[in-house]
Write an enzyme that holds these catalytic residues in place. Sequence first.
Site, PDB file in Angstrom:
ATOM      1  N   HIS A  72      -4.710   1.803   7.266  1.00  0.00           N
ATOM      2  CA  HIS A  72      -3.336   2.308   7.383  1.00  0.00           C
ATOM      3  C   HIS A  72      -3.095   3.440   6.364  1.00  0.00           C
ATOM      4  CE1 HIS A  72       1.203   1.422   7.740  1.00  0.00           C
ATOM      5  NE2 HIS A  72       1.114   2.287   6.739  1.00  0.00           N
ATOM      6  N   GLU A  73      -3.543   3.217   5.123  1.00  0.00           N
ATOM      7  CA  GLU A  73      -3.286   4.211   4.067  1.00  0.00           C
ATOM      8  C   GLU A  73      -4.144   5.461   4.248  1.00  0.00           C
ATOM      9  OE1 GLU A  73      -0.671   3.737   2.541  1.00  0.00           O
ATOM     10  OE2 GLU A  73      -0.496   1.599   2.953  1.00  0.00           O
ATOM     11  N   GLN A 100       3.254   9.977   0.739  1.00  0.00           N
ATOM     12  CA  GLN A 100       4.542   9.296   0.932  1.00  0.00           C
ATOM     13  C   GLN A 100       5.520   9.566  -0.219  1.00  0.00           C
ATOM     14  OE1 GLN A 100       2.513   5.339   2.010  1.00  0.00           O
ATOM     15  NE2 GLN A 100       4.423   5.260   3.165  1.00  0.00           N
ATOM     16  N   GLY A 113       0.829  -1.197   0.000  1.00  0.00           N
ATOM     17  CA  GLY A 113       0.000   0.000   0.000  1.00  0.00           C
ATOM     18  C   GLY A 113       0.866   1.249   0.000  1.00  0.00           C
ATOM     19  N   HIS A 162      -2.615   7.788   6.617  1.00  0.00           N
ATOM     20  CA  HIS A 162      -1.566   8.633   6.022  1.00  0.00           C
ATOM     21  C   HIS A 162      -2.145   9.946   5.490  1.00  0.00           C
ATOM     22  CE1 HIS A 162       2.224   6.470   6.043  1.00  0.00           C
ATOM     23  NE2 HIS A 162       1.673   5.358   5.580  1.00  0.00           N
ATOM     24  N   CYS A 206       5.635  -0.040   7.255  1.00  0.00           N
ATOM     25  CA  CYS A 206       5.324   1.140   6.449  1.00  0.00           C
ATOM     26  C   CYS A 206       6.562   1.509   5.648  1.00  0.00           C
ATOM     27  CB  CYS A 206       4.930   2.293   7.378  1.00  0.00           C
ATOM     28  SG  CYS A 206       4.528   3.818   6.498  1.00  0.00           S
ATOM     29  N   LEU A 207       6.365   1.830   4.372  1.00  0.00           N
ATOM     30  CA  LEU A 207       7.508   2.164   3.518  1.00  0.00           C
ATOM     31  C   LEU A 207       8.200   3.446   3.984  1.00  0.00           C
ATOM     32  CD1 LEU A 207       6.048   1.235   0.014  1.00  0.00           C
ATOM     33  CD2 LEU A 207       7.676  -0.079   1.389  1.00  0.00           C
TER      34      LEU A 207
HETATM   35 NI    NI Z   1       2.475   3.387   5.601  1.00  0.00          NI
END
Ligand code: NI
Length: 172
Positions: free
Chosen positions: A136-137, A51, A46, A140, A94-95
Site C-alpha cells: 500500500h505504501e 502524504q 503506515g 503511494h 488510508c490516512l
Molecule cells: Ni495510504
Amino acid sequence: MAIRPILIIPEPQLRQISAPVLKIDRDVEKLVADMLETMYDAPGIGLAAVQVGVKKRVITIDVARDDAPKDPIALINPEIIAVSEETSIYNEGCLSIPEYYEEVERPARVTVRYQDLKGAMQQTEAEGLLATCIQHEIDHLNGILFIDHLSRLKRDRVIKKFTKAARREAEA
Ligand code: NI
C-alpha cells in the site's frame, strides 16, 4: 519532531511519482521522525512521505498491535523484488482517504529491498498485514492509491465524494 498535515484526496500531489533519496542526511532523518510522529498521532499503521507533501521515496510503518510495544520501521527507496502467487484480502484504509475502508486483494507475501536510516541495504520477507501495508505504501510512491485496486464504480464514487467535500471547504 513535528506533526505534519496529511494531504487528502483529490490533492494532485498524491498522484505524483516520488523521487529516489540520493543521500540520507539530516533532512531525511527529520522527515522520518516527523512521519512517525504524524502516523502515530493520526493514528495509522503506515505513511508515505508524499502524504505529507514530500515527494521522496520514504515510507514509515508500524503494524504492532495496540497492546504491543511500538515497532517503527522506516524504508528508504523500497522496492518489491518478489511477490507470492498466493493472495490475501485486507480491509484497507488510508490516512489520505479518511474514514473509507474497502477490501483489497494483494499478494500475501512480498520480498522488499530498501535502505535503512544508516543507508545500509536491507532485504526482508513480509507476510500478513505487514506485506499488505508495504505494498500500500510503495503504491503511494508511484502515485497509486488503494482505491485504484477497486472497481471503477467504487473508485469514482469515493473520488466524487471527496472532491465535493474539498469544494465545500474551499467555498466555506
Ligand atoms: Ni495510504
